[in-house]
Structures are given as structure tokens and as C-alpha cells.
Design a protein around this motif. Structure first.
Motif, PDB file in Angstrom:
ATOM      1  N   ILE A  93       0.831  -1.199   0.000  1.00 18.99           N
ATOM      2  CA  ILE A  93       0.000   0.000   0.000  1.00 18.99           C
ATOM      3  C   ILE A  93       0.870   1.255   0.000  1.00 18.99           C
ATOM      4  O   ILE A  93       1.749   1.416   0.839  1.00 18.99           O
ATOM      5  N   VAL A  94       0.618   2.134  -0.968  1.00 22.70           N
ATOM      6  CA  VAL A  94       1.315   3.422  -1.009  1.00 22.70           C
ATOM      7  C   VAL A  94       0.344   4.585  -0.895  1.00 22.70           C
ATOM      8  O   VAL A  94       0.763   5.723  -0.677  1.00 22.70           O
ATOM      9  N   GLY A  95      -0.957   4.338  -1.064  1.00 26.43           N
ATOM     10  CA  GLY A  95      -1.942   5.403  -0.934  1.00 26.43           C
ATOM     11  C   GLY A  95      -2.506   5.850  -2.262  1.00 26.43           C
ATOM     12  O   GLY A  95      -2.264   5.249  -3.315  1.00 26.43           O
ATOM     13  N   LEU A  99      -9.071  12.998 -18.805  1.00 25.60           N
ATOM     14  CA  LEU A  99      -7.811  12.329 -18.518  1.00 25.60           C
ATOM     15  C   LEU A  99      -7.641  12.182 -17.009  1.00 25.60           C
ATOM     16  O   LEU A  99      -7.689  13.173 -16.277  1.00 25.60           O
ATOM     17  N   PRO A 100      -7.441  10.963 -16.499  1.00 23.28           N
ATOM     18  CA  PRO A 100      -7.259  10.777 -15.058  1.00 23.28           C
ATOM     19  C   PRO A 100      -6.040  11.540 -14.539  1.00 23.28           C
ATOM     20  O   PRO A 100      -5.090  11.824 -15.273  1.00 23.28           O
ATOM     21  N   THR A 101      -6.076  11.840 -13.233  1.00 23.09           N
ATOM     22  CA  THR A 101      -5.000  12.581 -12.579  1.00 23.09           C
ATOM     23  C   THR A 101      -4.123  11.626 -11.791  1.00 23.09           C
ATOM     24  O   THR A 101      -4.631  10.790 -11.037  1.00 23.09           O
ATOM     25  N   THR A 102      -2.824  11.736 -11.969  1.00 21.95           N
ATOM     26  CA  THR A 102      -1.884  10.939 -11.182  1.00 21.95           C
ATOM     27  C   THR A 102      -1.174  11.835 -10.173  1.00 21.95           C
ATOM     28  O   THR A 102      -1.022  13.041 -10.388  1.00 21.95           O
ATOM     29  N   ARG A 103      -0.770  11.240  -9.064  1.00 22.14           N
ATOM     30  CA  ARG A 103      -0.081  11.984  -8.014  1.00 22.14           C
ATOM     31  C   ARG A 103       1.145  11.214  -7.559  1.00 22.14           C
ATOM     32  O   ARG A 103       1.195   9.986  -7.648  1.00 22.14           O
ATOM     33  N   LEU A 104       2.123  11.938  -7.038  1.00 20.89           N
ATOM     34  CA  LEU A 104       3.286  11.312  -6.447  1.00 20.89           C
ATOM     35  C   LEU A 104       2.898  10.682  -5.112  1.00 20.89           C
ATOM     36  O   LEU A 104       2.004  11.156  -4.416  1.00 20.89           O
ATOM     37  N   ILE A 105       3.583   9.620  -4.760  1.00 19.73           N
ATOM     38  CA  ILE A 105       3.318   8.950  -3.495  1.00 19.73           C
ATOM     39  C   ILE A 105       4.345   9.403  -2.459  1.00 19.73           C
ATOM     40  O   ILE A 105       5.405   9.932  -2.789  1.00 19.73           O
ATOM     41  N   SER A 132       5.887  15.758  16.557  1.00 22.42           N
ATOM     42  CA  SER A 132       4.682  16.204  17.259  1.00 22.42           C
ATOM     43  C   SER A 132       3.464  16.244  16.340  1.00 22.42           C
ATOM     44  O   SER A 132       2.340  16.187  16.816  1.00 22.42           O
ATOM     45  N   ASP A 133       3.710  16.321  15.021  1.00 24.29           N
ATOM     46  CA  ASP A 133       2.602  16.494  14.070  1.00 24.29           C
ATOM     47  C   ASP A 133       2.854  15.698  12.798  1.00 24.29           C
ATOM     48  O   ASP A 133       3.983  15.359  12.460  1.00 24.29           O
ATOM     49  N   PHE A 134       1.763  15.424  12.065  1.00 21.65           N
ATOM     50  CA  PHE A 134       1.839  14.827  10.737  1.00 21.65           C
ATOM     51  C   PHE A 134       1.858  15.955   9.715  1.00 21.65           C
ATOM     52  O   PHE A 134       0.890  16.705   9.595  1.00 21.65           O
ATOM     53  N   ASN A 135       2.971  16.077   8.979  1.00 18.17           N
ATOM     54  CA  ASN A 135       3.109  17.252   8.107  1.00 18.17           C
ATOM     55  C   ASN A 135       4.253  17.055   7.130  1.00 18.17           C
ATOM     56  O   ASN A 135       5.416  17.094   7.527  1.00 18.17           O
ATOM     57  N   PRO A 136       4.015  16.848   5.819  1.00 16.72           N
ATOM     58  CA  PRO A 136       2.678  16.674   5.241  1.00 16.72           C
ATOM     59  C   PRO A 136       2.237  15.214   5.317  1.00 16.72           C
ATOM     60  O   PRO A 136       3.070  14.329   5.466  1.00 16.72           O
ATOM     61  N   ALA A 137       0.960  14.995   5.203  1.00 13.38           N
ATOM     62  CA  ALA A 137       0.419  13.649   5.262  1.00 13.38           C
ATOM     63  C   ALA A 137       0.086  13.159   3.852  1.00 13.38           C
ATOM     64  O   ALA A 137       0.005  13.937   2.905  1.00 13.38           O
ATOM     65  N   ASN A 138      -0.081  11.836   3.730  1.00 14.47           N
ATOM     66  CA  ASN A 138      -0.379  11.229   2.443  1.00 14.47           C
ATOM     67  C   ASN A 138      -1.739  11.700   1.925  1.00 14.47           C
ATOM     68  O   ASN A 138      -2.648  11.983   2.709  1.00 14.47           O
ATOM     69  N   VAL A 139      -1.881  11.778   0.604  1.00 16.71           N
ATOM     70  CA  VAL A 139      -3.119  12.256  -0.010  1.00 16.71           C
ATOM     71  C   VAL A 139      -4.297  11.383   0.415  1.00 16.71           C
ATOM     72  O   VAL A 139      -4.256  10.163   0.297  1.00 16.71           O
ATOM     73  N   THR A 192      -3.738  16.421   3.260  1.00 20.48           N
ATOM     74  CA  THR A 192      -4.149  16.706   1.895  1.00 20.48           C
ATOM     75  C   THR A 192      -5.378  15.869   1.585  1.00 20.48           C
ATOM     76  O   THR A 192      -5.330  14.638   1.648  1.00 20.48           O
ATOM     77  N   ASP A 193      -6.486  16.519   1.281  1.00 20.34           N
ATOM     78  CA  ASP A 193      -7.718  15.776   1.019  1.00 20.34           C
ATOM     79  C   ASP A 193      -7.687  15.180  -0.380  1.00 20.34           C
ATOM     80  O   ASP A 193      -6.743  15.389  -1.156  1.00 20.34           O
ATOM     81  N   LEU A 194      -8.721  14.416  -0.723  1.00 16.61           N
ATOM     82  CA  LEU A 194      -8.757  13.736  -2.018  1.00 16.61           C
ATOM     83  C   LEU A 194      -8.863  14.700  -3.190  1.00 16.61           C
ATOM     84  O   LEU A 194      -8.597  14.321  -4.336  1.00 16.61           O
ATOM     85  N   LEU A 195      -9.253  15.949  -2.921  1.00 16.38           N
ATOM     86  CA  LEU A 195      -9.332  16.948  -3.988  1.00 16.38           C
ATOM     87  C   LEU A 195      -7.987  17.633  -4.199  1.00 16.38           C
ATOM     88  O   LEU A 195      -7.863  18.509  -5.059  1.00 16.38           O
TER      89      LEU A 195
END
Length: 712
Positions: free
Chosen positions: A417-419, A492-498, A509-516, A532-535
Motif C-alpha cells: 500500500i502506497v496510498g 484524462l485521469p489525474t496521477t499523483r506522487l506517493i 509532534s505532528d503529521f506534516n505533510p500527510a499522504n493524499v 491533503t484531502d482527495l481533492l
């Protein structure tokens, strides 16, 4: 280790394979292969003999003379023990999987050695013992070299578990091979008069292979290797069946904290390095710059295996995680780099973290409102920290995804799993809906795992993790593997870096940045987190802080905003009753909104109460259910008998009630400091008390004050 081929003549007696030869010039060597007029030897000490130098067998007593200058063998001479050709198949007949080298030993004390233990050689090398043949005081060890130094003759061997000791007897032999060495071995056999045993290759047979480059070999005709033999090879590629099958070379360089990182290898959406095989351990560990060298089948029976791509990950618990860009194999060698370091935020023992199962991951499309003014936003995974801190939550997810884990997400091993890295809008849906957690196949051949589904009937959006193949194009067909639903991609579908770590970067102390598409529950998140939300929009929770007053039950507490300077008629700090100004008069019998002339500040609780100055001079306490911008929303309230004119004061309050517990507090969002007047008076206590007045600043940490009343 240097191996030589030596021609000889003037033989007296018969040499024996395995004995030690002594040359007239003082050198010694192990005789590994014996043919008519030919010796294949591994040099133990000294140098190779010169022409006409005498040769004496240490066990046989045979003698001969060197006939011509020896030359370095183009293949390790132990290859005959490990390879055979049966019919058209070149096969591995050597030591157990995992072996990279072997050596004989003698003088064993406190033995025997134990398979699986770590061997330490006095010269500095280390190895994992795979198998052994023990004869009491001597024998042979088959091991995977871990340290980067080959043991030499007479070095001491010490077993890490058994405590056994012995001495290396002779030379250390490589037991894994490069494609060109396989080629040269069979080329050498191709001039033999006839074969022996299961070699089935001599001068009467068609040639088996040809060397295309220094690192590329092609097997000819029907000659072929199988997967098992490929596990014992490195340093190049082998093609066969006229190119229909290809084993590609991959060299993995690893930068890590201790030299112990073991790669996780993913091919065709499956773990290639399953804990039961981990054939990559056969790779020849020759140096730190290219620690793992192996071959992987990338083409089979005329079809590429997922574009010949393999994914390499470093998922060593207590180290930082890393995923290399997908590596495409081919002819020759493809380099791969893994870079990892100590994770100071992940030092709790794995056995302890394994018990933290109150940390959970809720999957599927979910809306989470982080109360930052953006409203609910979509995510595919929402983490509930349970009773754990954020630091412990980070460690739990490191444990879930560690190398060798059995944990699953949507039925897939967590190492896979990479997200969310693929967003697919679709239309023309039929036989739907799709299902979250199913694998969809695109008409172009790729596959993806649905992490979240936004289905609108015949249209919608799939939020996916790519599994195999390329991303789909516009108007590509989509088929659900479980649901059987069909649709077409719409645009065209959108791809994102993992990201390297499933839950993103943890700062301590915090999650920053977090996985999409992955977030904490709103109640568990704080201002330092960045999701980062799904949008694709970043969502940062506000800095929710509390203002707390600790006092006795029954006392009356007010915490009102203060401008820092004003005092009342007796010199006490005076609350800012005109903190906000009423914009629109309140005169009706059913007013539902109170509008101020300025924006309501963020420290004001999301629901609570305010004091409004009426025309009569009374300051009425009015509850509100929510606010936005300049407007408080209130339940239907009658102002007809005592109006509030535009311009009158409106003062939000932090606390304005009798204490029902030893602490009363309010929660708001910190943006800039706000001072408060805190007044505590006797409430239901029958004993007279002197009022207490103090001030406190609602800052980045809120405030917490203790107030005890004195008897009056």
C-alpha cells in the motif's frame, strides 16, 4: 579468490579433485576440476606457477609439470558443482537458497556450527550460515556473505550462537554467478570430447549461448534457465526462447544506518521478496555501493510482466521508510537507490507496538471537517488514535507497514500500500455501483485498487492506488473485478506522487505533510498537522486551545474579554462589553440572528453565549448555537419588550456560569492573543466569600488559572 586453468604434462600418478597442490615456486592451490591434461584450481597462497614449474599433489602425491602459462579462469571453478544441463534446461544443483559462498574448515572446537547463526571471521568478514556439512573436526560451510570481506585461508571462524570455532581450510568459493560466467562455463565444456554426469554438453552439441555484451547473455535454441537458477545469479541479464523470456539485472545501492536494510520488492502488484523465499539474499554482497545484485524475470513466454517494472522499498522498522521510483528492467542492469536513516520518532520495540490495536484506520470515502472554515472534505482513510498519542500512532503505522508484516489494508499486504495516486472521473456507468476495496481493470490493461468511491449514479469518481500498468487515458473502459460494474473514464485521469511513509512525514509532534486522502479524526488532529484531502487541497486544523478556571464547585465564574487597560469605578479590570458592535437592531419577538459590524474572532467558542447591551442598560446573556463571519445564530428570542439598538455592545463570553465541577473551561481557536478578566464569586456556598478578580491571556497554549475564594 583467483581461479586458474593450468595445462600440464609429464604426469606421474593421478591427481585427486579437492586436494591441495604445491607448485615449485612456492604457491599453493586447491584442485577443483580435473580433466585430461587440464587442472582448474583456486589459488590459496603465493602466485600462479610459471611454465614448466613442478606440481605436487598434497594427498595423491602425484607430480606433473606446468605446460604453458596458466591463465585466469573466466568462471569460478566451483560452478561445476552448482550447474548442470539436462536436455535443454540449465539447472541449479548447488547449495541451498541463500548461499553466496562456501569454504572448508578444520580444527573445529566446541562444535558443531548451527545453521542460521552469524559467523565472524578473524579477518573482519561476517556471514549468515545457511547450511553446513560437519564431519566432527572438519567440514564445509555454506553461507551468505554479509560483511564485505572474503575470509582467507587459516582465518579463525567463530559461531555467534553455537560458540564453535574452527579455521578456514583453503579458499573461499563464490557460489553465485554472473551470466557471462554461465556462458563461459558452457563454452568451455563445448570443446570437451564427451560429457560426464548431468552436464549433457560437449563438442558434438549445438552451442548453448552467446555473449552479447559484458553483461548480456542470450541462450540459444531451446536452452533455458528456470527461476530457481536465476535466484543464484547477478550482474547482468539472460534472454532465452528468442527473446520471449528475459531475466533482467537490478543493482540496488543502499544508504542506511547500519548496513542491515533488506529491500522489499514488488512486481505485478505482489511481493516478490516474500519472507519464505527472499531469494535476493543470494546477491553477491561485494561492496556497500551496490549491496544487492540480482536478476528478476521481467518477460515470460512473449509477454512483459507489468511493463518489466519492479518497485523497491525500504521498510525497515525503526528506520525511515523509502520508496524508489519504479525501476524498469531490460537487457543488462538497471540501477536502483534506496536511502534510509534512523527514525528517532520510532524507537519503541515492535513487540510493544504490536499491542496498540486501539489505533485503527477507517477506509472508504469519508467527510472530515477540521473546523478550519473549509467545511467537510473527502478522505479515503481516517485514523482513530484511540488512547494513543500522535507519536504512538506514527509508530503503529510504521509497525503495520514494516518489512515482513502480515497486516493488511483492503485485503492487500500493507507493504503493497502506497496510498491514493490516481483519480479517475467516470461516466456511462452500468451494472454498478463499483465497490470500495475492489480492483478495477482499465481497457488499456492497467489495474487499480479503489480506495474511495464517489458514485453519483451513472457518473462519479474513483480514488485509487495504481497496481499495474500505465494510467488510463480518456474514454478508457473500466471494469470492476468484484462488482462487475462498467464505465468509461471521463477526461484524462489525474496521477499523483506517493509519499515514502503511508501516514506521511511525522515531525515528532505532528503529521506534516500527510499522504493524499489520509487524515486523523478531527478530534485527534491539531494545528500543527497538515493533511491533503482527495481533492488535492491541504487542510490544516486550527489551533484549538482551552481557557480553564479551576475553583470550587458552586462558585460563579465569568471569563470576559478585556482590553488590557480599562478599570471600573472601584479600580478593578473592566470587561470589554463593547467588544463587538451590533449592526442591526433587535426589536422583534422572534429574532434568530445577531449581526455584528465586524468579523467574530476565532477565539470565540463554536457554540456558547454572548452578553448584549439592551436599551434599558441590562446586559442580557444570550446563548448561540453557531456563528459565521459577523453573525451569531440563536434560538428564536423575544426582544420586543426590551430592544437592542444598532450600535449597542455585543460581548462574546468564555465562561459565564456556576461551576458544576472543579474546572470550567471554554475552547476556541488561537490566532492572536486575547486577554480576559476572570471573576469568581460565591454562588451556592452558604459561607460568605470575598470575590476574586484576575486576568489571563488566551495564547498559543490557552490559559489555565487557579482561583480560591477567601472567607469574608
Amino acid at each position: 579468490m583467483v581461479d586458474y586453468k593450468i595445462d600440464f604434462d609429464n604426469l606421474t600418478g593421478n591427481f585427486s579433485e579437492g586436494e591441495t597442490l604445491t607448485f615449485g615456486g612456492g604457491g599453493t592451490a586447491e584442485l577443483v576440476l580435473l580433466y585430461t591434461g587440464e587442472l582448474y584450481v583456486s589459488l590459496i597462497s603465493g602466485s600462479a606457477p610459471a611454465d614448466n614449474e613442478a606440481i605436487t599433489g598434497g594427498t595423491s602425491g602425484a607430480t606433473a609439470d606446468v605446460n604453458g602459462a596458466p591463465f585466469i579462469s573466466r568462471f569460478p571453478v566451483k560452478i561445476r558443482d552448482d550447474l548442470s544441463k539436462v536436455g535443454d534446461d540449465i539447472r541449479w544443483t548447488g547449495p541451498a537458497l541463500g548461499t553466496t559462498h562456501s569454504c572448508k574448515y578444520d580444527g573445529e572446537v566446541s562444535g558443531p556450527f548451527t545453521a542460521g547463526e552469524t559467523l565472524t571471521f578473524s579477518g573482519g568478514g561476517t556471514a549468515e550460515l545457511i547450511t553446513l556439512t560437519d564431519n566432527g573436526t572438519d567440514g564445509e560451510l555454506f553461507f551468505r556473505l554479509v560483511g564485505f570481506r572474503l575470509p582467507l585461508n587459516n582465518e579463525t571462524i567463530t559461531g555467534g550462537t553455537s560458540g564453535a570455532t574452527a579455521a578456514v581450510d583453503g579458499v573461499t568459493h563464490a557460489r553465485v554467478y554472473r551470466p557471462e560466467e554461465l556462458h563461459y562455463w558452457y563454452s568451455d565444456k563445448g570443446d570437451d570430447e564427451s560429457f560426464v554426469g548431468n552436464d549433457e554438453h560437449d563438442r558434438t552439441r549445438p552451442r548453448v549461448s552467446r555473449r552479447l555484451t559484458a553483461i548480456e547473455v542470450e541462450l540459444l535454441g531451446n536452452a533455458n534457465i528456470d527461476d530457481t537458477l536465476s535466484y543464484h545469479m547477478y550482474g547482468g541479464s539472460i534472454s532465452q526462447a528468442s527473446g520471449a523470456t528475459l531475466y533482467s539485472g537490478f543493482d540496488i545501492s543502499i544508504v542506511d544506518k547500519d548496513g542491515l536494510t533488506e529491500p522489499v520488492i514488488v512486481q505485478n502488484a505482489a511481493l516478490l521478496s516474500a519472507t519464505t523465499t527472499e531469494y535476493w539474499k543470494n546477491s553477491y554482497a561485494s561492496n556497500a555501493a551496490s549491496r544487492i545484485r540480482l536478476m528478476i524475470k521481467t518477460r515470460d513466454s512473449g509477454a512483459d510482466i507489468d511493463r518489466k517494472v519492479a518497485r523497491f522499498r525500504a521498510l525497515e522498522y525503526q528506520s525511515s521508510y523509502f520508496t524508489a521510483p519504479d525501476a524498469q528492467g531490460g537487457a543488462g542492469i538497471t540501477p536502483v537507490s534506496l536511502v534510509t536513516a534512523n527514525d528517532g520518532n520510532n524507537q519503541t520495540a515492535a513487540a510493544t507496538v504490536a499491542t496498540w490495536n486501539d489505533v485503527t484506520l477507517g477506509t472508504g470515502l469519508q467527510q472530515v471537517d477540521h473546523n478550519n472554515g473549509n467545511g467537510p472534505q473527502p478522505y479515503w482513510g481516517v485514523i482513530d488514535t484511540g488512547t494513543r498519542t500522535k507519536s504512538q500512532t506514527h509508530e503503529r503505522f510504521k509497525w503495520v507497514q514494516r518489512r515482513g508484516t502480515a497486516e493488511t489494508i483492503y485485503g492487500l499486504n500493507a507493504q503493497l500500500i502506497v496510498g491514493q495516486d490516481l483519480t479517475v472521473a467516470y461516466d456511462n456507468e452500468a451494472a454498478g455501483p463499483f465497490q470500495e476495496g475492489e480492483t478495477v481493470t482499465f481497457g488499456s490493461g492497467g489495474t487499480a485498487l479503489i480506495l474511495a468511491l464517489d458514485d453519483q449514479g451513472t457518473t462519479g469518481t474513483l480514488y485509487c492506488q495504481r497496481l499495474t500498468g500505465d494510467a488510463p487515458s480518456d474514454n478508457d473502459a473500466i471494469t470492476g473485478g468484484t462488482s462487475g460494474a462498467t464505465a468509461d473514464t471521463n477526461t484524462l485521469p489525474t496521477t499523483r506522487l506517493i509519499t515514502n511513509n503511508l501516514v506521511g512525514v511525522f515531525t515528532g509532534s505532528d503529521f506534516n505533510p500527510a499522504n493524499v486522502g489520509l487524515t486523523l479524526e478531527a478530534a485527534d488532529a491539531a494545528a500543527g498537522d497538515l493533511f491533503t484531502d482527495l481533492l488535492g487541497a491541504q487542510q490544516q486544523p486550527p489551533n484549538n486551545q482551552s481557557g480553564t478556571v479551576n475553583t470550587a464547585v458552586g462558585n460563579v465564574i465569568t471569563a470576559y474579554p478585556y482590553d488590557g487597560t480599562a478599570t471600573d469605578a472601584v479600580g478593578d479590570p473592566e470587561p470589554d462589553f463593547d467588544f463587538l458592535i451590533l449592526d442591526t437592531a433587535l426589536t422583534g419577538a422572534a429574532e434568530v440572528a445577531v449581526i455584528a459590524t465586524a468579523t467574530i474572532p476565532s477565539w470565540v467558542p463554536s457554540s456558547g453565549a454572548f452578553r448584549i447591551t439592551l436599551n434599558s442598560g441590562l446586559r442580557r446573556l444570550v446563548p448561540y448555537s453557531s456563528y459565521s463571519g459577523q453573525t451569531f445564530s440563536i434560538a428564536s428570542t423575544d426582544f420586543s419588550s426590551d430592544n437592542a439598538a444598532a450600535g449597542n455592545g455585543v460581548m462574546p463570553v468564555g465562561i459565564d456560569r456556576e461551576a458544576t465541577a472543579t474546572s470550567e473551561s471554554f475552547t476556541g481557536v488561537f490566532s492572536t492573543p486575547q486577554e480576559f478578566v476572570i471573576k469568581v464569586t460565591r454562588g451556592s456556598d452558604a459561607v460568605p466569600k470575598q470575590p476574586a478578580i484576575t486576568t489571563a491571556v488566551f495564547g498559543a497554549g490557552g490559559f489555565n488559572v487557579n482561583v480560591a475564594l477567601q472567607d469574608d
